[in-house]
Scaffold this motif. Structure first.
Motif, PDB file in Angstrom:
ATOM      1  N   PHE A 128       0.848  -1.202   0.000  1.00  0.00           N
ATOM      2  CA  PHE A 128       0.000   0.000   0.000  1.00  0.00           C
ATOM      3  C   PHE A 128       0.884   1.253   0.000  1.00  0.00           C
ATOM      4  O   PHE A 128       0.669   2.179  -0.782  1.00  0.00           O
ATOM      5  N   ARG A 131       2.706   2.624  -3.092  1.00  0.00           N
ATOM      6  CA  ARG A 131       1.821   3.276  -4.074  1.00  0.00           C
ATOM      7  C   ARG A 131       1.156   4.523  -3.505  1.00  0.00           C
ATOM      8  O   ARG A 131       0.277   5.098  -4.168  1.00  0.00           O
ATOM      9  N   LEU A 133      -0.908   4.556  -1.070  1.00  0.00           N
ATOM     10  CA  LEU A 133      -2.300   4.242  -0.746  1.00  0.00           C
ATOM     11  C   LEU A 133      -2.466   4.021   0.751  1.00  0.00           C
ATOM     12  O   LEU A 133      -1.516   3.636   1.438  1.00  0.00           O
ATOM     13  N   SER A 134      -3.676   4.238   1.226  1.00  0.00           N
ATOM     14  CA  SER A 134      -3.955   4.075   2.648  1.00  0.00           C
ATOM     15  C   SER A 134      -4.349   2.631   2.939  1.00  0.00           C
ATOM     16  O   SER A 134      -5.270   2.093   2.318  1.00  0.00           O
ATOM     17  N   PRO A 138      -8.722   1.899   2.565  1.00  0.00           N
ATOM     18  CA  PRO A 138      -8.469   1.659   1.138  1.00  0.00           C
ATOM     19  C   PRO A 138      -9.754   1.697   0.309  1.00  0.00           C
ATOM     20  O   PRO A 138     -10.827   1.326   0.791  1.00  0.00           O
ATOM     21  N   ARG A 139      -9.610   2.142  -0.925  1.00  0.00           N
ATOM     22  CA  ARG A 139     -10.725   2.041  -1.867  1.00  0.00           C
ATOM     23  C   ARG A 139     -10.686   0.632  -2.457  1.00  0.00           C
ATOM     24  O   ARG A 139      -9.650  -0.039  -2.417  1.00  0.00           O
ATOM     25  N   ASP A 142      -7.913   0.037  -4.803  1.00  0.00           N
ATOM     26  CA  ASP A 142      -6.603  -0.092  -4.150  1.00  0.00           C
ATOM     27  C   ASP A 142      -6.392  -1.529  -3.675  1.00  0.00           C
ATOM     28  O   ASP A 142      -5.299  -2.097  -3.816  1.00  0.00           O
TER      29      ASP A 142
END
Lengths: 283, 109
Positions: A128, A131, A133-134, A138-139, A142
């Motif tokens: 994560f 990239r 990303l959380s 996350p979406r 993701d």
């Protein structure tokens, strides 16, 4: 032994095996390759009514149903490696994400071992973080990208984030589970995806990109591809489409080249032969 | 009882390889593999060992020797009882595959 003790024991065994095989703590790993390195024979079998099997005799062998999705096959292989590492006897497995069916301490241990082997906390967080990303919010797209990086199924990663790592709430996990994967893939690619989709760029880890004929890999426009197992196309988005079994490599603007290994769809046979190129007179 | 050629074909298919792929691995012509599997060309002991290695089966099984009288079947059947959904035809496939790896009967100890 309590459940938490069993879980800890399983995670430690998986971490030890990764270290013994010189897999970095944040790296994704191919369980088929790992099983071969352990001297296990791995067969993908056209047996639809089971997930997998471990048989210690006549020689240590893992059977994985060829008729499951790729992420599921890899997870099952990791699970069967767990039975091998823990010295369990012959096991035939019907898996669920939470190992709720045919529960036994051996199944729980193998299940947690597979999680620790394929999705250790550091590897998940790193996939994560690389990239931007959380991991805690996350979406769906993701999660799909990271699941592909780790080589596991989307739902498996959602369950792992929720129940094992505790990164996402149950409500958030339920929302993620409602996403339609075909729709998500087409959304990410910007065009219709008929099979599987992998998003690979310079953030991809060290694990080879393992796909099947017909699958699509989204790559940056600057990426270069070498090989005969896929075709490169820049429209409607920059991607590779797997066309034949074989091994190629993709070179990104940064980092080492990554191998792309293509197998027939639902290949059945010895796992080590899944990427062997077809002979000219077989076609 | 199947012939050596038939068992070679079964082992090759079980390994997921085509005749052409095996021919390329062994630097042979594809028709040679075809002839061997059809029983029209004899196989040397050395070739049999090579096929066994590539297909990961025992030479004993390829040669049709009696298998070790062990309890593999019973163990797998016992494990399979845990799975309500396992179909009998699938269990047969599993047992047949494991049988190809069996070693020959050894001297009684």
């Amino acid at each position: 032994m309590s459940l938490s003790q069993l879980a800890t024991q399983s995670a430690r065994a998986a971490a030890r095996l990764r270290a013994d095989c010189r897999v970095g703590p944040a790296d994704a790993v191919c369980p088929f390759d790992l099983a071969e390195r352990l001297g296990l024979l791995v067969h993908l079998v056209p047996v639809p009514s089971m997930e997998g099997m471990y048989a210690p005799v006549p020689r240590p062998t893992i059977l994985v149903s060829a008729e499951r999705p790729p992420g599921r096959r890899r997870y099952t292989c990791g699970h069967e490696i767990g039975h091998h590492v823990f010295g369990h006897g012959t096991r035939l497995d019907e898996l669920a994400d939470d190992a709720s069916t045919s529960w036994s301490p051996e199944e729980f241990v193998a299940h947690r071992f597979a999680s620790g082997l394929l999705m250790p906390k550091l590897a998940v967080e790193s996939a994560f973080a690389r990239r931007g990303l959380s991991v805690s919010a996350p979406r769906a797209e993701d999660v799909l990208v990271v699941a592909q990086d780790l080589g596991v199924g989307y739902a498996t990663l959602v369950g792992h984030l929720e129940r094992t790592l505790g990164c996402v709430s149950s409500a958030a996990a339920d929302t993620l589970r409602k996403s339609s994967l075909p729709r998500l893939r087409s959304l990410l690619a910007g065009f219709k995806i008929d099979h599987d989709l992998v998003v690979a760029d310079e953030h991809w880890g060290r694990r080879p990109i393992d796909i099947e004929v017909g699958d699509v890999v989204l790559v940056p426009r600057s990426a270069e591809f070498e090989g005969d197992c896929a075709i490169r196309d820049l429209n409607p988005a920059s991607h590779l489409r797997a066309t034949a079994p074989g091994v190629g490599k993709v070179v990104f603007s940064a980092g080492p080249p990554i191998a792309i290994r293509v197998s027939r769809r639902e290949f059945a046979g010895l796992a080590r032969y899944r990427h062997v190129e077809e002979a000219a007179d077989d076609r | 009882m199947s012939t050596v050629g038939e068992r070679l074909r079964l082992a090759r298919e079980q390994a997921g390889l085509s005749q052409g792929q095996v021919a390329r691995m062994l630097s042979m012509h594809r028709p040679t593999i075809s002839e061997i599997e059809a029983g029209r060309r004899r196989v040397t002991a050395e070739e049999l060992a090579t096929f066994a290695r590539i297909y990961e089966v025992s030479v004993a099984w390829l040669s049709g020797a009696d298998a070790e009288d062990d309890d593999i079947d019973d163990r797998v059947r016992l494990a399979a009882r845990e799975l309500a959904k396992l179909k009998p035809a699938d269990l047969d496939k599993i047992l047949n595959l494991l049988a190809t790896m069996r070693q020959p009967k050894g001297p009684k100890r």
